[in-house]
Design an enzyme around this catalytic site. Structure first.
Site, PDB file in Angstrom:
ATOM      1  N   HIS A  45       0.846  -1.191   0.000  1.00  0.00           N
ATOM      2  CA  HIS A  45       0.000   0.000   0.000  1.00  0.00           C
ATOM      3  C   HIS A  45       0.884   1.246   0.000  1.00  0.00           C
ATOM      4  O   HIS A  45       2.043   1.199   0.426  1.00  0.00           O
ATOM      5  CB  HIS A  45      -0.888   0.032   1.238  1.00  0.00           C
ATOM      6  CG  HIS A  45      -2.022  -0.943   1.191  1.00  0.00           C
ATOM      7  ND1 HIS A  45      -3.197  -0.727   1.865  1.00  0.00           N
ATOM      8  CD2 HIS A  45      -2.173  -2.131   0.556  1.00  0.00           C
ATOM      9  CE1 HIS A  45      -4.030  -1.733   1.652  1.00  0.00           C
ATOM     10  NE2 HIS A  45      -3.419  -2.605   0.863  1.00  0.00           N
ATOM     11  N   GLU A  47       0.877   3.923   1.865  1.00  0.00           N
ATOM     12  CA  GLU A  47       1.357   4.344   3.180  1.00  0.00           C
ATOM     13  C   GLU A  47       2.516   3.486   3.666  1.00  0.00           C
ATOM     14  O   GLU A  47       3.466   4.007   4.257  1.00  0.00           O
ATOM     15  CB  GLU A  47       0.218   4.273   4.225  1.00  0.00           C
ATOM     16  CG  GLU A  47      -0.956   5.164   3.929  1.00  0.00           C
ATOM     17  CD  GLU A  47      -2.083   4.472   3.178  1.00  0.00           C
ATOM     18  OE1 GLU A  47      -3.248   4.802   3.445  1.00  0.00           O
ATOM     19  OE2 GLU A  47      -1.808   3.600   2.319  1.00  0.00           O
ATOM     20  N   CYS A  75      -6.576   2.171   5.416  1.00  0.00           N
ATOM     21  CA  CYS A  75      -7.209   0.913   5.799  1.00  0.00           C
ATOM     22  C   CYS A  75      -6.703   0.508   7.189  1.00  0.00           C
ATOM     23  O   CYS A  75      -5.817   1.165   7.741  1.00  0.00           O
ATOM     24  CB  CYS A  75      -6.869  -0.156   4.761  1.00  0.00           C
ATOM     25  SG  CYS A  75      -5.145  -0.718   4.843  1.00  0.00           S
ATOM     26  N   CYS A  78      -2.810   0.022   7.303  1.00  0.00           N
ATOM     27  CA  CYS A  78      -2.055   1.275   7.226  1.00  0.00           C
ATOM     28  C   CYS A  78      -2.267   2.128   8.470  1.00  0.00           C
ATOM     29  O   CYS A  78      -1.328   2.784   8.933  1.00  0.00           O
ATOM     30  CB  CYS A  78      -2.429   2.027   5.951  1.00  0.00           C
ATOM     31  SG  CYS A  78      -1.906   1.118   4.471  1.00  0.00           S
TER      32      CYS A  78
END
Length: 143
Positions: A45, A47, A75, A78
């Site tokens: 992801h 992040e 999410c 993260c």
């Protein structure tokens, strides 16, 4: 810069999410974009990539004093990484009704973890949402 990274991700066939981390002086210390398809990893992801780069750049896993800017509400994974890195401020653009963990589905930052960043959502929300909407519209049109 996060929007630019999101666009780059979309051009590569990734869900268009971008992220940057700035230290207390405003210097960019981490950048990331979604790379799940490219890397074949559920962990890739935006992040997570930005946090990993910021830790390498600063030489510390603690990113206190830093601000993270991401085009989509984090999410749960993260959000956990942001908490564990002790990032002081979180700014995000579009809300994520599917997995958003800053209030859309759950607010993990309200739990008693002993640390919570300052959070501000909705920054450049229209622009961030439009990038996502255009990406998913394009996928539907190809199917």
């Amino acid at each position: 810069m996060a929007l630019s990274l999101a666009r780059e991700a979309g051009e590569q066939g990734e869900v268009p999410v971008g992220c940057v981390i700035a230290d207390a002086s405003g210097r960019i210390v981490g950048r990331g974009r979604n790379r799940r398809e490219t890397d074949g990893s559920a962990l890739a992801h935006a992040e997570i990539g930005a946090i990993a780069e910021a830790c390498r750049e600063t030489g510390d896993w603690r990113l206190d004093g830093c601000s993270i800017y991401v085009t989509l509400e984090p999410c749960p994974m993260c959000a956990g990484a942001i908490l564990n890195a002790r990032i002081s401020r979180l700014f995000f653009g579009a809300r994520d009704p599917a997995t958003g963990s800053c209030g859309s589905v759950i607010n993990l930052f309200m739990e008693n973890y002993g640390f919570s960043p300052e959070i501000r959502g909705g920054l450049l929300e229209d622009e961030c949402s439009e990038i996502l909407t255009d990406f998913f519209r394009g996928l539907r049109e190809r199917d």
